[in-house]
Motif scaffolding. Structure first.
Motif, mmCIF file in Angstrom:
data_model
loop_
_atom_site.group_PDB
_atom_site.id
_atom_site.type_symbol
_atom_site.label_atom_id
_atom_site.label_comp_id
_atom_site.label_asym_id
_atom_site.label_seq_id
_atom_site.Cartn_x
_atom_site.Cartn_y
_atom_site.Cartn_z
ATOM 1 N N ASN A 97 63.071 10.253 44.642
ATOM 2 C CA ASN A 97 61.966 10.633 43.764
ATOM 3 C C ASN A 97 60.830 9.622 43.850
ATOM 4 O OD1 ASN A 97 60.543 11.967 41.737
ATOM 5 N ND2 ASN A 97 61.575 10.863 40.095
ATOM 6 N N THR A 98 61.177 8.354 43.825
ATOM 7 C CA THR A 98 60.168 7.303 43.877
ATOM 8 C C THR A 98 59.369 7.375 45.174
ATOM 9 O OG1 THR A 98 61.634 5.902 42.568
ATOM 10 C CG2 THR A 98 59.826 4.805 43.722
ATOM 11 N N SER A 146 66.900 9.067 42.326
ATOM 12 C CA SER A 146 65.755 8.296 41.832
ATOM 13 C C SER A 146 65.007 7.611 42.962
ATOM 14 C CB SER A 146 66.225 7.230 40.833
ATOM 15 O OG SER A 146 66.751 7.830 39.679
ATOM 16 N N ARG A 169 51.937 16.890 48.027
ATOM 17 C CA ARG A 169 51.975 15.861 46.981
ATOM 18 C C ARG A 169 51.698 14.472 47.533
ATOM 19 N NH1 ARG A 169 57.619 17.543 43.969
ATOM 20 N NH2 ARG A 169 57.212 19.773 44.175
ATOM 21 N N ASP A 220 74.700 16.917 36.294
ATOM 22 C CA ASP A 220 73.647 16.646 35.309
ATOM 23 C C ASP A 220 72.482 15.866 35.924
ATOM 24 O OD1 ASP A 220 75.077 17.953 33.363
ATOM 25 O OD2 ASP A 220 75.891 16.136 32.444
ATOM 26 N N ARG A 261 70.468 18.307 38.034
ATOM 27 C CA ARG A 261 69.767 19.223 37.136
ATOM 28 C C ARG A 261 68.545 18.546 36.502
ATOM 29 N NH1 ARG A 261 74.145 21.173 33.608
ATOM 30 N NH2 ARG A 261 74.364 22.796 35.196
ATOM 31 N N TYR A 262 68.758 17.342 36.049
ATOM 32 C CA TYR A 262 67.671 16.588 35.423
ATOM 33 C C TYR A 262 66.499 16.463 36.400
ATOM 34 C CZ TYR A 262 65.423 12.728 32.837
ATOM 35 O OH TYR A 262 64.544 11.934 32.148
ATOM 36 N N ASN A 320 72.644 9.523 40.727
ATOM 37 C CA ASN A 320 71.384 9.256 40.059
ATOM 38 C C ASN A 320 70.530 8.278 40.843
ATOM 39 O OD1 ASN A 320 69.535 8.020 37.978
ATOM 40 N ND2 ASN A 320 70.416 9.773 36.934
ATOM 41 N N LYS A 374 65.836 18.318 39.134
ATOM 42 C CA LYS A 374 65.236 19.622 39.428
ATOM 43 C C LYS A 374 64.357 20.067 38.257
ATOM 44 C CE LYS A 374 67.684 23.028 41.156
ATOM 45 N NZ LYS A 374 66.994 23.431 42.390
ATOM 46 N N ASP A 375 64.835 19.834 37.061
ATOM 47 C CA ASP A 375 64.079 20.252 35.885
ATOM 48 C C ASP A 375 62.815 19.405 35.696
ATOM 49 O OD1 ASP A 375 65.894 22.208 35.406
ATOM 50 O OD2 ASP A 375 66.989 21.127 33.869
ATOM 51 N N HIS A 376 62.715 18.328 36.444
ATOM 52 C CA HIS A 376 61.494 17.524 36.417
ATOM 53 C C HIS A 376 60.678 17.724 37.691
ATOM 54 C CE1 HIS A 376 63.489 15.720 32.988
ATOM 55 N NE2 HIS A 376 62.341 15.189 32.649
ATOM 56 N N GLY A 377 61.002 18.774 38.431
ATOM 57 C CA GLY A 377 60.150 19.149 39.558
ATOM 58 C C GLY A 377 60.513 18.527 40.890
#
Ligand SMILES: [Zn+2]
Ligand SMILES: [Zn+2]
Ligand SMILES: [Zn+2]
Ligand SMILES: [Zn+2]
Ligand SMILES: [Zn+2]
Ligand SMILES: [Zn+2]
Ligand SMILES: [Zn+2]
Ligand SMILES: [Zn+2]
Lengths: 480, 480, 480, 480
Positions: free
Chosen positions: B230-231, B227, B469, B248, B251-252, B223, B254-257
């Motif tokens: 992601n940041t 994170s 992005r 998990d 998945r979390y 995680n 990926k499911d948030h893009g």
């Protein structure tokens, strides 16, 4: 000491609502129900048409905190007036030792400052460094000083940040002592990196503040603290949860059987990040706090967290800096003292946006503003409760009265309110603290120093299964 | 150079299956379909009733790794024989500089060691320390040496552990270069704490190994890495995902893009933690690797991760230590060299437990064993693909043949197989590497040194939206 | 027949981008790469600076649908002109038998209507009732008529609604035939109840439409269809997923290993429910379709579903009703014909809001607009693909061109566009269908009837593991 | 009436544990604390070293239920002896009208049967059909007969199954009345289909029972009931949740702010589906109940649901059929009467597997076995509570005593126990019901008929926010 009778109201607790009179004497609720035989010297308050609820407990305030080169404006005297004016009868503030400072020295310093409090108070103690003496002083604080919670800042690199090795050591000690570790969850390395990057790009204004602490930074740290606690078998409490990611992290842990608690601020529930775009620098800066206000969808996630039981307590992180102090960061957003007020408005905001909008019931309101905090920090059923034998800390709520929140009328010393202009339908009219009228009809009825320090014993009830699990999980060697 | 014709088989790619002959010449596939006009000097393989698939790519091996005071038994010569024997034509190994060592020096050292490889190979480079020269050498590796991935160990405190500040710096650099950061996700502080605690409790045997690295330790680090990426807006690849928590976490994200990839080992999919309870020390120790084998419900989570697209690649972490080496940790489990073999068995294990059990289709098998890795590490469509113009790296699979996995017949130098006794229905019979028969009817057909180094350019296709992005997310100051 | 050469462009497929010329002849792509030797009679298109992608496939249109007492304005002639103008070369329309009508009769009726199509087309067939003859006709449709998908409406009570018993029977039959069941997922009983309730409350306008079909109504049905398919071991495809709840339901199933596919409409990705508050009745009514446009947070969930792989295809549900038709529901929103246009705009909208905003890469754009649909409905690699041997259905995209969407310039027959005013940066300039220029420089180049019917065989590749599982899951009696 | 004094014990409630004596008189707890002045005629129980907890409430029993052509063996006399022997002082049974039968007629029939009860009791009423008279009788039951919950069977097609239209009508009515709808969640169409399919395949034994009701069948129905309630704004309670899917469905709803409750059976928490493989037909058949016992990973999910707050109550679905009755399905598993016993063992099983294994605290045990049920069905604080004024329904638990569960010693009339052989550490020794000793030292102390019917008023506290939301969600027409 004279007695106090509250007549004709509806008592609302965290689990029921019923009509009853309340008789208070010597700090305590001594009778409940229809009270006909009255003691002499009784003072009577008519509560007809009103709700009587346990006095609010704000589990997160910083009165007169020395921080970022200045000191928060509201001290224990003024801050607790604001608390009482808003129905809050107990605050949990923070002892924050400097790195290398003795925890006990800091603790006594804060105890000394708090002597002038009007409301009740108690302290979390922060772990900002580590060696064997810290562990030993944690022992003493728990054993002799009624401390059962220790705070860890995962942000503020080069200052009070607790790195993973400290978290591991301190959580282990907490478990040993029956105390609960709490965390300010933001990844300090990322904040540090982003602050430098933004400043280097010329982003010096308050609008850079939220960019330096995006939601992923909180989500990461929340998950980390929870996972460390999980690994060690310790409980964990997250202060000021402000993001969907952190709510999801707590939920995931709870859904896997872990003992985790989450606190949310009235501000994060209702204010969004657009405030940092305010063309007026001072207004934008007045909202600088950490974690920052967030894009709106986080508010929705926080409310859902409240409704579904993922978040159990509401707080304010009341840490008031005035415009002059905020101006220290005029050319560098990282130098704006972090903090906003709110200890007075917390319960009103939750009533208006929670109860009045059908998000929570009145009973849930009581749980969220008082009872749950009392339980987690082991003050229940003295606090957070209305029954014979409980402390007489009460608020009388008038659901028919209205009020507009404004810095012009609030009792914090600062000149700004993050809730400015919010209309409230249902307001706290009378606050009773330690069995005495403390706030009544907009008048303060107690004196500085009337507030009491609350001892909080270790091993809150939730510890029962943690201890059992620890025992069952002893490793066993394979005979070879 | 002579040509190679594979006749009568069914080609299976990551997205379709069809009958066709394949003609290979000079490293490449030059014709596909019904091939009637043949070149001179053509060698013909009859593939009637068989499947022809892209040669396997194992994205995670450690040949002759110097580690924990010894050196992994399988070197680039023996390890790549095992690879070819199992249908794998390319391995991605790791250059692991010591802290303070020049990345380029280490890179050249590994390149030198790898000269004796039988199969193709390429390298991730590990970031085990940080200063400006590291950043500069990352530049050079990407620009001049075909490296597009950098590895970070979040465990192994006091050795090669990358702390958060290093992760932040390195991920930022990767993003700048169009490279992909990868992580070994375990919280090093927790592992260190648990190892010490277990040893102090007298838990010295291999059964303590999984207790020192419980699944929450991996979940946390997974995680955290995700994170941080992601940041910063960087992509991220997690090696050897072994837990439900890490699945998990991916998945979390990926499911948030977010752009996240996950790798799973054949071992973690099929072996569970009961192996550490084996009364024979050597057998238990033979299974010591990190992350350890897990309670069975994690296997289910890993398979679900594979099926749902959360995990994209399969690997082995092939790092072979013999019994004598393992015995270094006889009295202290933390001294048992971490590692198991598997480069030969990976595809067979996935076939048996995946395809034959209806968990995945044959096309998904190809994606998971070859194509996805080729795409993520930007070797596609040269690798991972069967079409005219692609590299002629192929495996011919006989679905009717059977085989029992055993250390007695495997090609690793060590005397133990974690898959011992597994019966396989459907086996790789012929492996073609660089257009030549490399393995056929249990005979090695190539020589040490025949394997080629693969250059991998930066900016794999997934980078397109990351760049967009980044551009759109430039911070904007408020005019005041 | 003459040949067509596309020179100088960049080919973009669902997995890669590269420069190459394309030579088309007789329907097919016959050469790819640098083409020097040209056939006679070749027509050349200069694609320098442009992207050449597989022609779009819209898996969900309703041309000249008889519905709610009227017939959709765009017939197979006009509707397919709009398709070609927007880069779409194939539509999958729906044969919708009336209850008790023979499926074959209906099928032939629709085939007859479609003879005037300009683009390619194929049909899903709806199951609106059930008895043994329906099962038998499903057999025939799959065996003899190239149908491999059957549609089920879970809404429209008292009309074409398929109740659970029909779903169970039909999904079972689909599994037996290697076909894929698809569903319009809304709980028809709830819609019926809410429509009656709203009308009874005097809510007669189009703003009542979304209130009669809240997101929970779709979430319920999505979950139900998925669970029924799961129980039976059948695959399932959800058309026009418009809610967070349905995305979550698909995700949950995929993450548990189920074979589920989800389609999203360009409209649901970009238009929100505020349109129903438009003070102009006609404008509000023009947006009436089912499922309705949603509160904005659903859009975010849909995009996340697209990015994370939960949703695989994009469609339009193109079903065009003009203002006069919409006026049928002037006094009763339940009588407004449900439907909006979009077959022309789908790809542009996805480009602008997806690719240009960094949400998806160009390769993902191709997968979402063409390839994935071709794979799921087993038209791949003839469709959805650029390679030698594939059908020459192509679109040439000019990333530098811009365009503003407007009903004034669109090719649908109706006078309204739900995308009115959207500015597009990057537009389809040339569409090639069946190897011929079909649309070029705003001119239609083909004639009515030039479109071809596409046969779609049963047992798409995803069926491999479903069949294996069915075999492994045979129940076994306990010997007693 | 004489008084009862319980001396020296530790009181354990759903939120705290403390030492106190309890004085009961006339049904009620009249004093609590250190009791020195005693009334005359007081009977004293020594509870030193023991826990005194609120008497258990089993929210789900079926005494003497006419079902599947026979009648459950335990009637209200014998069934409530078993209840008292296990510490349970109140059961909530079910009135189940036949389709077309008057609800009031059925209600009175059940009231009549229940007159012989030894413990307290109350009734849910099932909605098995629908017309206006049903709605009117629901009115009367709520207004005049203390019914505040209505049950719906989503399974049992062609018998008592409630289809969606009935669910919609009945939930709407419940909301209007302040009652709570409850559901048995299994998709009846799927069960019917699978039963027929299995029988056709020759699967006639009890091992076919779980195959006819796989977990997806329950997950579907759970989700459907929850979504329907959500759409209408009604609360919902799911009985006997037995699957991960249903737990996930409840959790999802709660996490989105919905008012949902879940009940779990002691059996589903501890027994797994391997029982149906028992070579002894009678033993396998003895376990036939619906939903069936499940694969082990569901147990884990259920415990997690209990720990995380997703499931609030524990029950048994006590519906006892003897071997002879079970034998009715000798040749056809669908004819085996569905049901198992457990009302006596519920609390012991939860103590042993919950409290003793560190999964829940003692306070949570009380909440799960008594308080939560009392709150949800609005019997709190009369029931589920120990305080002055509450009903004197208590159980005295001896944590030091042990017991082995066996059908040889249980008080149900049937000859089988699904918990046979389970060793319990900590047992209920004394049960006090309505202020009197009801069970003491293995002796029944009350008579048939001593149990009382409990009126349960509408509008439990959780209704407060539901009503507020309904008011705020009134649709508003757009002025045009
Ligand atoms: Zn903080
Ligand atoms: Zn703070
Ligand atoms: Zn590793
Ligand atoms: Zn490794
Ligand atoms: Zn539809
Ligand atoms: Zn449609
Ligand atoms: Zn039931
Ligand atoms: Zn039942």
């Amino acid at each position: 000491m004279s007695s106090l009778l509250i007549k004709g109201g509806t008592i609302v607790t965290h689990e029921e609502s019923f009509k009853a009179d309340i008789l208070c004497k010597d700090n305590k609720i001594v009778e409940l129900g229809e009270i006909s035989v009255l003691p002499k010297d009784v003072e009577t308050i008519d509560a007809t048409g009103k709700f009587i609820m346990p006095g609010g407990i704000d589990p997160h305030t910083h009165m007169q905190l020395p921080f970022m080169g200045t000191v928060a404006k509201d001290d224990f005297a003024s801050g607790t007036v604001a608390a009482l004016a808003g129905g809050t009868t107990t605050i949990i503030d923070f002892v924050i030792p400097s790195p290398q400072q003795s925890l006990l020295d800091a603790y006594h310093q804060w105890r000394d400052w708090a002597k002038k409090a009007h409301s009740n108070y108690t302290f979390h103690v922060a772990i900002t460094w580590w060696d064997d003496t810290v562990a030993e002083e944690m022992n003493i604080l728990v054993r002799d000083h009624g401390v059962n919670s220790f705070k860890h800042f995962m942000a503020y690199k080069n200052a009070i940040m607790a790195t993973d090795d400290i978290l591991v050591s301190s959580f282990t000690k907490c478990l040993e002592l029956g105390a609960i570790p709490t965390v300010h969850a933001e990844n300090g390395e990322l904040v540090y990196h982003l602050q430098n990057k933004l400043m280097a790009e010329g982003m010096t204004g308050p609008e850079a503040h939220p960019l330096s602490r995006p939601s992923s930074v909180e989500g990461e740290a929340a998950n980390r603290a929870i996972s460390i606690a999980n690994t060690l078998g310790a409980p964990i409490y997250l202060v000021h949860v402000s993001t969907e990611e952190a709510v999801d992290a707590i939920r995931y842990a709870k859904d896997h059987g872990q003992t985790v608690f989450g606190e949310v601020l009235a501000g994060h529930l209702t204010v969004d990040e657009s405030v940092y775009q305010n063309p007026d620098w001072a207004t934008a800066a007045a909202h600088v706090m950490s974690p920052p206000f967030r894009p709106k969808h986080h508010q929705d996630a926080l409310w859902k967290g409240v409704q579904g039981g993922t978040l159990q307590t509401t707080a304010t992180d009341h840490c008031a800096f005035c415009a002059e102090q905020k101006a220290m960061g005029k050319d560098n957003f990282t130098q704006i003292p972090n903090g906003t007020a709110g200890v007075e408005e917390r319960m009103m905001v939750l009533w208006e946006k929670g109860v009045n909008e059908g998000k929570i019931t009145m009973n849930e309101f009581v749980a969220l503003t008082s009872t749950n905090t009392a339980k987690i920090f082991n003050m229940y059923p003295n606090k957070g409760c209305i029954r014979v034998g409980a402390d007489a800390d009460l608020v009388i709520w008038n659901p028919a009265a209205t009020k507009t929140i404004s810095s012009k009328t609030h009792h914090s010393k600062i000149e700004h309110s993050i809730f400015e202009g919010m209309e409230i339908h249902g307001v706290p009219e009378t606050t009773i603290c330690n069995g005495k009228l403390a706030w009544h009809d907009n008048v303060l009825m107690v004196e500085s120093g009337d507030g009491k320090y609350i001892d909080r014993p270790a091993y809150a009830p939730f510890y029962e299964s943690l201890r059992k699990r620890k025992e069952l999980n002893q490793p066993k060697a394979v005979a070879r």
